[in-house]
Design an enzyme around this catalytic site. Structure first.
Site, PDB file in Angstrom:
ATOM      1  N   ASN A   6     -32.122  -3.868  22.678  1.00 52.51           N
ATOM      2  CA  ASN A   6     -31.496  -4.545  21.543  1.00 52.51           C
ATOM      3  C   ASN A   6     -30.006  -4.702  21.877  1.00 52.51           C
ATOM      4  O   ASN A   6     -29.273  -3.719  21.892  1.00 52.51           O
ATOM      5  CB  ASN A   6     -31.711  -3.691  20.283  1.00 52.51           C
ATOM      6  CG  ASN A   6     -31.033  -4.277  19.067  1.00 52.51           C
ATOM      7  OD1 ASN A   6     -30.453  -5.360  19.117  1.00 52.51           O
ATOM      8  ND2 ASN A   6     -31.095  -3.542  17.962  1.00 52.51           N
ATOM      9  N   PHE A   7     -29.587  -5.932  22.136  1.00 54.75           N
ATOM     10  CA  PHE A   7     -28.180  -6.157  22.519  1.00 54.75           C
ATOM     11  C   PHE A   7     -27.212  -5.955  21.356  1.00 54.75           C
ATOM     12  O   PHE A   7     -26.018  -5.820  21.561  1.00 54.75           O
ATOM     13  CB  PHE A   7     -28.005  -7.592  23.043  1.00 54.75           C
ATOM     14  CG  PHE A   7     -28.331  -7.786  24.504  1.00 54.75           C
ATOM     15  CD1 PHE A   7     -29.090  -6.874  25.205  1.00 54.75           C
ATOM     16  CD2 PHE A   7     -27.853  -8.905  25.184  1.00 54.75           C
ATOM     17  CE1 PHE A   7     -29.375  -7.064  26.554  1.00 54.75           C
ATOM     18  CE2 PHE A   7     -28.131  -9.107  26.535  1.00 54.75           C
ATOM     19  CZ  PHE A   7     -28.890  -8.191  27.214  1.00 54.75           C
ATOM     20  N   LYS A   8     -27.744  -6.017  20.123  1.00 54.61           N
ATOM     21  CA  LYS A   8     -26.862  -5.954  18.939  1.00 54.61           C
ATOM     22  C   LYS A   8     -25.775  -7.016  19.097  1.00 54.61           C
ATOM     23  O   LYS A   8     -26.102  -8.150  19.450  1.00 54.61           O
ATOM     24  CB  LYS A   8     -26.315  -4.542  18.752  1.00 54.61           C
ATOM     25  CG  LYS A   8     -27.440  -3.502  18.732  1.00 54.61           C
ATOM     26  CD  LYS A   8     -27.017  -2.137  18.302  1.00 54.61           C
ATOM     27  CE  LYS A   8     -28.220  -1.201  18.305  1.00 54.61           C
ATOM     28  NZ  LYS A   8     -27.912   0.126  17.802  1.00 54.61           N
ATOM     29  N   HIS A  90     -34.302  -3.263  11.150  1.00 55.14           N
ATOM     30  CA  HIS A  90     -33.404  -2.377  11.903  1.00 55.14           C
ATOM     31  C   HIS A  90     -32.438  -1.696  10.935  1.00 55.14           C
ATOM     32  O   HIS A  90     -31.981  -2.313   9.969  1.00 55.14           O
ATOM     33  CB  HIS A  90     -32.632  -3.169  12.965  1.00 55.14           C
ATOM     34  CG  HIS A  90     -31.930  -2.260  13.916  1.00 55.14           C
ATOM     35  ND1 HIS A  90     -30.731  -1.664  13.606  1.00 55.14           N
ATOM     36  CD2 HIS A  90     -32.286  -1.802  15.138  1.00 55.14           C
ATOM     37  CE1 HIS A  90     -30.374  -0.884  14.616  1.00 55.14           C
ATOM     38  NE2 HIS A  90     -31.296  -0.942  15.555  1.00 55.14           N
ATOM     39  N   GLU A  92     -29.403  -0.999  11.060  1.00 56.22           N
ATOM     40  CA  GLU A  92     -28.095  -1.633  10.840  1.00 56.22           C
ATOM     41  C   GLU A  92     -28.208  -2.789   9.852  1.00 56.22           C
ATOM     42  O   GLU A  92     -27.275  -3.071   9.099  1.00 56.22           O
ATOM     43  CB  GLU A  92     -27.509  -2.085  12.192  1.00 56.22           C
ATOM     44  CG  GLU A  92     -26.975  -0.873  12.964  1.00 56.22           C
ATOM     45  CD  GLU A  92     -27.082  -0.967  14.469  1.00 56.22           C
ATOM     46  OE1 GLU A  92     -27.290  -2.076  14.993  1.00 56.22           O
ATOM     47  OE2 GLU A  92     -26.961   0.090  15.131  1.00 56.22           O
ATOM     48  N   GLU A 159     -36.805   4.840  14.511  1.00 50.45           N
ATOM     49  CA  GLU A 159     -35.416   5.063  14.922  1.00 50.45           C
ATOM     50  C   GLU A 159     -34.685   5.846  13.831  1.00 50.45           C
ATOM     51  O   GLU A 159     -34.244   5.260  12.833  1.00 50.45           O
ATOM     52  CB  GLU A 159     -34.694   3.717  15.107  1.00 50.45           C
ATOM     53  CG  GLU A 159     -35.304   2.813  16.150  1.00 50.45           C
ATOM     54  CD  GLU A 159     -34.290   1.783  16.647  1.00 50.45           C
ATOM     55  OE1 GLU A 159     -33.951   1.845  17.835  1.00 50.45           O
ATOM     56  OE2 GLU A 159     -33.833   0.958  15.854  1.00 50.45           O
ATOM     57  N   GLY A 165     -26.822   5.187  18.187  1.00 56.16           N
ATOM     58  CA  GLY A 165     -25.449   4.965  18.643  1.00 56.16           C
ATOM     59  C   GLY A 165     -24.571   6.198  18.539  1.00 56.16           C
ATOM     60  O   GLY A 165     -23.348   6.119  18.631  1.00 56.16           O
ATOM     61  N   SER A 195     -30.327   6.689  20.768  1.00 52.15           N
ATOM     62  CA  SER A 195     -29.662   7.370  21.885  1.00 52.15           C
ATOM     63  C   SER A 195     -30.588   7.668  23.064  1.00 52.15           C
ATOM     64  O   SER A 195     -30.464   8.715  23.707  1.00 52.15           O
ATOM     65  CB  SER A 195     -28.952   8.640  21.404  1.00 52.15           C
ATOM     66  OG  SER A 195     -27.941   8.291  20.479  1.00 52.15           O
TER      67      SER A 195
HETATM   68  P1  13P Z   1     -28.699   3.331  20.702  1.00 51.57           P
HETATM   69  O1  13P Z   1     -29.643   3.349  21.864  1.00 51.57           O
HETATM   70  O2  13P Z   1     -27.347   2.793  21.039  1.00 51.57           O
HETATM   71  O3  13P Z   1     -28.671   4.628  19.976  1.00 51.57           O
HETATM   72  O4  13P Z   1     -29.304   2.262  19.657  1.00 51.57           O
HETATM   73  C1  13P Z   1     -30.625   2.365  19.295  1.00 51.57           C
HETATM   74  C2  13P Z   1     -30.987   1.168  18.519  1.00 51.57           C
HETATM   75  O5  13P Z   1     -30.509   0.948  17.420  1.00 51.57           O
HETATM   76  C3  13P Z   1     -31.931   0.224  19.126  1.00 51.57           C
HETATM   77  O6  13P Z   1     -32.343  -0.731  18.210  1.00 51.57           O
END
Ligand code: 13P
Length: 240
Positions: A6-8, A90, A92, A159, A165, A195
């Site tokens: 996931n590039f976000k 997700h 976020e 997640e 993150g 993570s």
């Molecule tokens: P991280 O791997 O940076 O913790 O993010 C996980 C995530 O939100 C994947 O969608």
């Protein structure tokens, strides 16, 4: 086994193209067949020539083909690039963008009508985790309200919000327990995210009922993502 990046809000059009080209070459040159998903920023979507096992998906969309939804993107725009996989739920988007269950169900049903693969994300915040496993499961199962768990192309990503993150990965036992309990209700591939790193992905993929990982930070560098795919491929060979 599914390995998803996931590039976000990271990478440009140029660096996304370079990334996808390098991952594709790596998969092709090593004849790998582990399933790879890459969710770039929507501005970096394009028609990419990829191996069959690689899909380029969308991190977000509005539940419409087209219309008047300023700033949003619909399926007409996704179909232009042959997008066949989407992320929904997700943390976020739930917590920062305030997407509620009603909108998530609308998005889910719309994506289902389009027949695309759906990676539906669930996970508890820290204060729920602190109350113990029963509270965690009640919270997560609540996130499936209105979601058709029989949808053929459904994949679940667990997640925990507090692990995203933060560098704090859930313990293998915590992951194992949640996946085990989810599997009772849901006969779909279950991914873990939060993570995941190059050096812990092997242990996570070896957890019972873990069918893959959804990765943010550690996947944004091509070399790291190649190492992760390579580890997954080796574990898949042993598991088969
Ligand atoms: P991280 O791997 O940076 O913790 O993010 C996980 C995530 O939100 C994947 O969608």
């Amino acid at each position: 086994m599914i390995i998803a990046s996931n590039f976000k809000t990271n990478h440009t059009r140029k660096s996304t193209r370079e990334f996808i080209t390098q991952i594709n070459n790596f998969v092709k040159n090593n004849s790998l067949d582990v399933q790879v998903r890459i969710y770039p920023a929507l501005t970096a979507l394009d028609s990419f020539e990829c191996e069959k096992s690689i899909k380029i998906g969308a991190q977000n969309f509005y539940p419409t083909c087209k219309g008047s939804f300023t700033g949003e993107i619909g399926f007409e725009q996704l179909e232009e690039f042959g997008v066949d996989s989407v992320l929904i739920g997700h943390s976020e988007r739930r917590h920062i963008l305030k997407e509620n269950n009603e909108l998530l169900v609308k998005k889910f049903n719309f994506a289902k009508e389009q027949g695309v693969e759906i990676l539906y994300c669930v996970g508890e915040p820290k204060e729920v985790r602190e109350k113990g496993i029963d509270a965690v499961m009640a919270y997560i199962l609540g996130q499936f309200d209105g979601i058709d768990l029989d949808y053929k192309r459904l994949v679940i990503a667990y997640e925990p919000v507090w692990a995203i993150g933060t560098g704090l990965t859930a313990s293998n036992n915590d992951i194992k327990e949640v996946l085990k309990r989810l599997k009772v209700n849901i006969q779909k591939p279950l991914l873990y995210g939060g993570s995941v790193q190059v050096d812990n992905v092997g242990d996570i993929l070896n957890i019972k009922n873990c069918d893959g990982v959804l990765i943010g930070t550690a996947s944004w560098e091509k070399e790291n993502f190649c190492k992760i795919i390579d580890t997954a491929q080796k574990i898949r060979r042993v598991k088969l």
